[in-house]
Enzyme design. Structure first.
Site, PDB file in Angstrom:
ATOM      1  N   THR A  25       0.801  -1.225   0.000  1.00  0.00           N
ATOM      2  CA  THR A  25       0.000   0.000   0.000  1.00  0.00           C
ATOM      3  C   THR A  25       0.836   1.279   0.000  1.00  0.00           C
ATOM      4  O   THR A  25       0.292   2.370   0.185  1.00  0.00           O
ATOM      5  CB  THR A  25      -0.913   0.008   1.237  1.00  0.00           C
ATOM      6  OG1 THR A  25      -0.097  -0.126   2.421  1.00  0.00           O
ATOM      7  CG2 THR A  25      -1.897  -1.158   1.202  1.00  0.00           C
ATOM      8  N   GLU A  26       2.133   1.167  -0.206  1.00  0.00           N
ATOM      9  CA  GLU A  26       3.015   2.320  -0.065  1.00  0.00           C
ATOM     10  C   GLU A  26       2.598   3.514  -0.911  1.00  0.00           C
ATOM     11  O   GLU A  26       2.650   4.671  -0.456  1.00  0.00           O
ATOM     12  CB  GLU A  26       4.460   1.916  -0.423  1.00  0.00           C
ATOM     13  CG  GLU A  26       5.168   1.096   0.641  1.00  0.00           C
ATOM     14  CD  GLU A  26       4.941  -0.395   0.499  1.00  0.00           C
ATOM     15  OE1 GLU A  26       5.716  -1.174   1.070  1.00  0.00           O
ATOM     16  OE2 GLU A  26       3.964  -0.795  -0.186  1.00  0.00           O
ATOM     17  N   ALA A  27       2.195   3.283  -2.168  1.00  0.00           N
ATOM     18  CA  ALA A  27       1.853   4.391  -3.061  1.00  0.00           C
ATOM     19  C   ALA A  27       0.660   5.189  -2.558  1.00  0.00           C
ATOM     20  O   ALA A  27       0.516   6.380  -2.881  1.00  0.00           O
ATOM     21  CB  ALA A  27       1.572   3.868  -4.469  1.00  0.00           C
TER      22      ALA A  27
END
Length: 276
Positions: free
Chosen positions: A139-141
């Site tokens: 989920t970094e983006a």
């Protein structure tokens, strides 16, 4: 329970020849702080050096496997220098690399949600078992971060198309989809995922330690080697195994219809293994 050792961030317990390491920050869903990452790497190095440990199982305390990097630490990043950012990144890089190249088999028991860097930890283990009720995602983006380190492994593990889907969308996937695309090896009931992971780890300890170590080295090196270079490296590993005591013991045990008495000594890989 055999030999339980309590650490601040990691619980370490020996189950026969298997070392069980548990991320132990359940109050924050086992989010990875810098101290936790350093401690986990230290526990892995201890397992590497301990001849009695033949495999490692990684899991999380409480209801989650790992929620990724600690959000409070991420919030504090804005005040750090470029050198400090690089040093922090190196801690996670070293941990992922240690897990991926670890000479002994590693098994992840994904007992609950595994998100961002936590999903990366689970994915780089040799075998990844996932609870039927858990979800995984990178989920970094979605928060303006980049899953750069994990991407190196994701393209290897699930292929470019699946990697693009997971990393660009940041979506969470359930256990069945994760299994279908090759992100995990097996789905287990929530109440049985750890025991199943331990069972798989114990199965791995029946094989020759040096054979497993050399096989892992070959798997890590193969994607970056051309056909001719890869075959030369494979021949080097093959020759090393032929000359080793494990092959003599394994053949003798097979002919004598007995269990092999392995000596848990890990040989050095040929020089070309540095490419792994």
């Amino acid at each position: 329970m055999e030999g339980v050792t309590h650490q601040q961030n990691i619980l370490s317990e020996d189950r026969g020849a298997v070392r069980l390491l548990t991320l132990n920050r359940p109050q924050v869903r086992n989010a990875m702080s810098l101290p936790l990452m350093r401690e986990l790497r230290a526990r892995l190095e201890e397992a590497r050096a301990d001849a009695h440990v033949r495999a490692v199982v990684l899991t999380g305390a409480g209801q989650a496997f790992c929620a990724g990097l600690d959000m409070e630490e991420l919030r504090a990043m804005s005040g750090r220098s470029a050198e400090e950012h690089r040093a922090d990144s190196e801690v996670f890089r070293s941990l992922l690399e240690t897990l991926y190249l670890f000479p002994k088999p590693t098994v992840a028991a994904v007992n609950g949600h595994a998100v961002a860097g936590g999903a990366g930890l689970a994915a780089v283990c040799d075998l990844t078992l996932m609870s039927a009720g858990a979800k995984m995602g990178f989920t970094e983006a979605k928060i303006g971060f980049v899953a750069a380190l994990v991407t190196v492994f994701m393209v290897r593990l699930v292929g470019e198309k699946h990697a693009r889907d997971l990393l660009l969308t940041g979506r969470l996937v359930g256990a069945d989809e994760a299994n279908r695309i090759g992100l995990v090896n097996e789905v287990a009931p929530p109440e049985g995922v750890l025991e199943r992971a331990l069972e798989r780890a114990h199965e791995l300890t029946r094989s020759a330690p040096s054979s497993l170590s050399l096989t892992k080295a070959m798997i890590a090196a193969a994607p970056s080697l051309g056909v001719h270079e890869g075959m030369r490296y494979a021949a080097d590993l093959n020759a090393l195994a032929r000359a080793g005591s494990e092959l003599r013991e394994g053949v003798a045990a097979f002919l004598e219809k007995r269990d092999a008495a392995w000596v848990a000594a890990l040989p050095a890989s040929p020089a070309s293994g540095e490419k792994a």
